[in-house]
Design a protein around this motif. Structure first.
Motif, PDB file in Angstrom:
ATOM      1  N   ARG A  31       0.823  -1.222   0.000  1.00 60.83           N
ATOM      2  CA  ARG A  31       0.000   0.000   0.000  1.00 60.83           C
ATOM      3  C   ARG A  31       0.850   1.262   0.000  1.00 60.83           C
ATOM      4  NH1 ARG A  31      -4.090   0.149   4.540  1.00 60.83           N
ATOM      5  NH2 ARG A  31      -4.738   1.987   3.377  1.00 60.83           N
ATOM      6  N   ALA A  32       2.068   1.179   0.520  1.00 56.70           N
ATOM      7  CA  ALA A  32       2.944   2.353   0.586  1.00 56.70           C
ATOM      8  C   ALA A  32       3.511   2.722  -0.781  1.00 56.70           C
ATOM      9  CB  ALA A  32       4.089   2.105   1.569  1.00 56.70           C
ATOM     10  N   LEU A  33       3.566   1.772  -1.683  1.00 56.45           N
ATOM     11  CA  LEU A  33       4.197   2.022  -2.984  1.00 56.45           C
ATOM     12  C   LEU A  33       3.555   3.173  -3.764  1.00 56.45           C
ATOM     13  CD1 LEU A  33       5.010  -1.574  -4.194  1.00 56.45           C
ATOM     14  CD2 LEU A  33       6.635   0.312  -3.983  1.00 56.45           C
ATOM     15  N   LYS A  34       2.236   3.167  -3.865  1.00 54.04           N
ATOM     16  CA  LYS A  34       1.567   4.182  -4.702  1.00 54.04           C
ATOM     17  C   LYS A  34       1.856   5.608  -4.213  1.00 54.04           C
ATOM     18  CE  LYS A  34      -2.808   5.426  -6.829  1.00 54.04           C
ATOM     19  NZ  LYS A  34      -4.227   5.107  -6.957  1.00 54.04           N
ATOM     20  N   PRO A  35       1.638   5.921  -2.925  1.00 50.58           N
ATOM     21  CA  PRO A  35       1.945   7.295  -2.507  1.00 50.58           C
ATOM     22  C   PRO A  35       3.443   7.624  -2.571  1.00 50.58           C
ATOM     23  CG  PRO A  35       1.157   5.998  -0.641  1.00 50.58           C
ATOM     24  CD  PRO A  35       0.974   5.167  -1.861  1.00 50.58           C
ATOM     25  N   LEU A  36       4.292   6.655  -2.293  1.00 54.18           N
ATOM     26  CA  LEU A  36       5.733   6.923  -2.376  1.00 54.18           C
ATOM     27  C   LEU A  36       6.172   7.150  -3.822  1.00 54.18           C
ATOM     28  CD1 LEU A  36       7.121   4.451   0.299  1.00 54.18           C
ATOM     29  CD2 LEU A  36       7.073   6.957   0.435  1.00 54.18           C
ATOM     30  N   GLU A  37       5.606   6.387  -4.739  1.00 53.29           N
ATOM     31  CA  GLU A  37       5.942   6.620  -6.146  1.00 53.29           C
ATOM     32  C   GLU A  37       5.408   7.969  -6.613  1.00 53.29           C
ATOM     33  OE1 GLU A  37       4.602   2.851  -7.830  1.00 53.29           O
ATOM     34  OE2 GLU A  37       6.719   2.229  -7.997  1.00 53.29           O
ATOM     35  N   ARG A  38       4.244   8.338  -6.112  1.00 50.26           N
ATOM     36  CA  ARG A  38       3.706   9.668  -6.460  1.00 50.26           C
ATOM     37  C   ARG A  38       4.595  10.755  -5.862  1.00 50.26           C
ATOM     38  NH1 ARG A  38       2.167  12.868 -10.038  1.00 50.26           N
ATOM     39  NH2 ARG A  38       0.659  14.434  -9.403  1.00 50.26           N
ATOM     40  N   ALA A  39       5.041  10.579  -4.636  1.00 49.12           N
ATOM     41  CA  ALA A  39       5.946  11.560  -4.019  1.00 49.12           C
ATOM     42  C   ALA A  39       7.230  11.665  -4.829  1.00 49.12           C
ATOM     43  CB  ALA A  39       6.255  11.149  -2.575  1.00 49.12           C
ATOM     44  N   TYR A  40       7.723  10.543  -5.321  1.00 44.89           N
ATOM     45  CA  TYR A  40       8.942  10.567  -6.124  1.00 44.89           C
ATOM     46  C   TYR A  40       8.721  11.353  -7.413  1.00 44.89           C
ATOM     47  CZ  TYR A  40      13.308   9.072  -8.202  1.00 44.89           C
ATOM     48  OH  TYR A  40      14.561   9.067  -8.787  1.00 44.89           O
ATOM     49  N   GLU A  41       7.538  11.209  -8.013  1.00 47.94           N
ATOM     50  CA  GLU A  41       7.210  11.992  -9.213  1.00 47.94           C
ATOM     51  C   GLU A  41       7.176  13.490  -8.897  1.00 47.94           C
ATOM     52  OE1 GLU A  41       3.431  10.525 -10.537  1.00 47.94           O
ATOM     53  OE2 GLU A  41       4.245   8.553 -11.057  1.00 47.94           O
ATOM     54  N   LEU A  42       6.763  13.831  -7.680  1.00 49.62           N
ATOM     55  CA  LEU A  42       6.618  15.235  -7.261  1.00 49.62           C
ATOM     56  C   LEU A  42       7.858  15.758  -6.514  1.00 49.62           C
ATOM     57  CD1 LEU A  42       2.982  14.866  -5.872  1.00 49.62           C
ATOM     58  CD2 LEU A  42       3.638  15.968  -8.037  1.00 49.62           C
ATOM     59  N   ARG A  43       8.958  15.029  -6.575  1.00 49.92           N
ATOM     60  CA  ARG A  43      10.120  15.345  -5.746  1.00 49.92           C
ATOM     61  C   ARG A  43      10.685  16.740  -5.962  1.00 49.92           C
ATOM     62  NH1 ARG A  43      11.559  11.838  -9.609  1.00 49.92           N
ATOM     63  NH2 ARG A  43      13.405  12.232 -10.882  1.00 49.92           N
ATOM     64  N   ALA A  44      10.418  17.364  -7.074  1.00 51.34           N
ATOM     65  CA  ALA A  44      10.912  18.719  -7.311  1.00 51.34           C
ATOM     66  C   ALA A  44      10.356  19.694  -6.270  1.00 51.34           C
ATOM     67  CB  ALA A  44      10.549  19.187  -8.715  1.00 51.34           C
ATOM     68  N   GLN A  45       9.206  19.371  -5.671  1.00 51.66           N
ATOM     69  CA  GLN A  45       8.615  20.222  -4.636  1.00 51.66           C
ATOM     70  C   GLN A  45       9.432  20.208  -3.353  1.00 51.66           C
ATOM     71  OE1 GLN A  45       4.496  19.182  -3.918  1.00 51.66           O
ATOM     72  NE2 GLN A  45       3.990  19.238  -6.102  1.00 51.66           N
ATOM     73  N   CYS A  46      10.197  19.154  -3.137  1.00 46.43           N
ATOM     74  CA  CYS A  46      10.936  19.008  -1.879  1.00 46.43           C
ATOM     75  C   CYS A  46      12.159  18.119  -2.127  1.00 46.43           C
ATOM     76  CB  CYS A  46      10.018  18.408  -0.825  1.00 46.43           C
ATOM     77  SG  CYS A  46      10.565  18.660   0.847  1.00 46.43           S
ATOM     78  N   PRO A  47      13.162  18.622  -2.858  1.00 52.74           N
ATOM     79  CA  PRO A  47      14.275  17.774  -3.281  1.00 52.74           C
ATOM     80  C   PRO A  47      15.162  17.244  -2.149  1.00 52.74           C
ATOM     81  CG  PRO A  47      14.635  20.052  -3.944  1.00 52.74           C
ATOM     82  CD  PRO A  47      13.251  19.972  -3.377  1.00 52.74           C
ATOM     83  N   ASP A  48      15.046  17.809  -0.964  1.00 52.85           N
ATOM     84  CA  ASP A  48      15.881  17.313   0.139  1.00 52.85           C
ATOM     85  C   ASP A  48      15.394  15.976   0.694  1.00 52.85           C
ATOM     86  OD1 ASP A  48      13.616  18.643   1.212  1.00 52.85           O
ATOM     87  OD2 ASP A  48      14.638  18.869   3.137  1.00 52.85           O
ATOM     88  N   ARG A  49      14.283  15.470   0.220  1.00 53.11           N
ATOM     89  CA  ARG A  49      13.756  14.182   0.682  1.00 53.11           C
ATOM     90  C   ARG A  49      13.947  13.061  -0.341  1.00 53.11           C
ATOM     91  NH1 ARG A  49       9.657  15.624   4.735  1.00 53.11           N
ATOM     92  NH2 ARG A  49      10.806  17.139   5.945  1.00 53.11           N
ATOM     93  N   ASP A  50      14.623  13.336  -1.447  1.00 46.63           N
ATOM     94  CA  ASP A  50      14.801  12.321  -2.495  1.00 46.63           C
ATOM     95  C   ASP A  50      15.352  11.018  -1.955  1.00 46.63           C
ATOM     96  OD1 ASP A  50      13.932  14.065  -4.418  1.00 46.63           O
ATOM     97  OD2 ASP A  50      15.783  14.060  -5.584  1.00 46.63           O
ATOM     98  N   ASP A  51      16.394  11.109  -1.123  1.00 45.72           N
ATOM     99  CA  ASP A  51      17.035   9.880  -0.654  1.00 45.72           C
ATOM    100  C   ASP A  51      16.116   9.057   0.235  1.00 45.72           C
ATOM    101  OD1 ASP A  51      17.239  11.829   1.339  1.00 45.72           O
ATOM    102  OD2 ASP A  51      19.221  11.190   1.991  1.00 45.72           O
ATOM    103  N   SER A  52      15.334   9.713   1.095  1.00 44.38           N
ATOM    104  CA  SER A  52      14.453   8.937   1.969  1.00 44.38           C
ATOM    105  C   SER A  52      13.304   8.305   1.176  1.00 44.38           C
ATOM    106  CB  SER A  52      13.923   9.769   3.134  1.00 44.38           C
ATOM    107  OG  SER A  52      13.135  10.835   2.683  1.00 44.38           O
ATOM    108  N   VAL A  53      12.798   9.003   0.161  1.00 46.51           N
ATOM    109  CA  VAL A  53      11.748   8.411  -0.682  1.00 46.51           C
ATOM    110  C   VAL A  53      12.317   7.201  -1.412  1.00 46.51           C
ATOM    111  CG1 VAL A  53      10.268   8.777  -2.704  1.00 46.51           C
ATOM    112  CG2 VAL A  53      10.470  10.571  -1.004  1.00 46.51           C
TER     113      VAL A  53
END
Length: 172
Positions: free
Chosen positions: A22-44
């Protein structure tokens, strides 16, 4: 759906509660939106990788490989051990050997990788002599770290392999 932080925290909460599928879909969406918060790329990427490993999804390799560009991960034995583990689960044993070897190049006494190599040689490649070598090294590495986890299991498997070696081959 278009807010990085909303998707990130939803994915993180599901990840923390071991709901990896269940975590995959929101995490993949967050990865697509990573430009909004690039300091979290590694944790995503780290969470996506672990979710994919847990779900046995080949795309986890892509996430693990992307992690290599981040500080702290570029020299990580854990990252290459995870790549090896996922490769084993995908039945890519040659890829697993390459990844585990790279992990050991980065950290030669990495107990988990040594044990994973033992299992690979033992259960998948049917090379008991190599398996015994890595099981022994894993046992010594755990003892050096004063880590008693898995020592009984390693010792038991080493005994079994040694006994099998002493038995005459069938038909002789």
């Amino acid at each position: 759906p278009d807010d990085f932080l909303a998707q990130y925290y939803l994915g993180w909460m599901l990840f923390e509660s071991a709901q990896y599928g269940r975590a995959l879909k929101p995490l993949e969406r967050a990865y697509e939106l990573r430009a909004q918060c690039p300091d979290r790329d590694d944790s995503v990427l780290a969470m996506l990788s672990m979710c994919c490993i847990n779900q046995n999804l080949a795309r986890g390799r892509t996430y693990l490989q992307a992690l290599r560009r981040f500080r702290g991960f570029e020299r990580s034995a854990l990252l290459y051990n995870a790549l090896g583990y996922l490769s084993v689960r995908q039945r890519d044993y040659q890829g697993a050997l390459v990844a585990f070897t790279e992990a050991l190049r980065r950290e030669p006494r990495h107990a988990v990788t040594l044990q994973n190599l033992g299992v690979l040689y033992d259960e998948r490649l049917q090379r008991p002599d190599e398996a015994m070598r890595y099981y022994r090294e894993a046992l010594f590495a755990r003892q050096a770290m004063r880590d008693s986890s898995r020592q009984d299991e390693l010792t038991r498997r080493l005994r079994q392999l040694a006994e099998a070696r002493r038995r005459p081959a069938a038909g002789r």
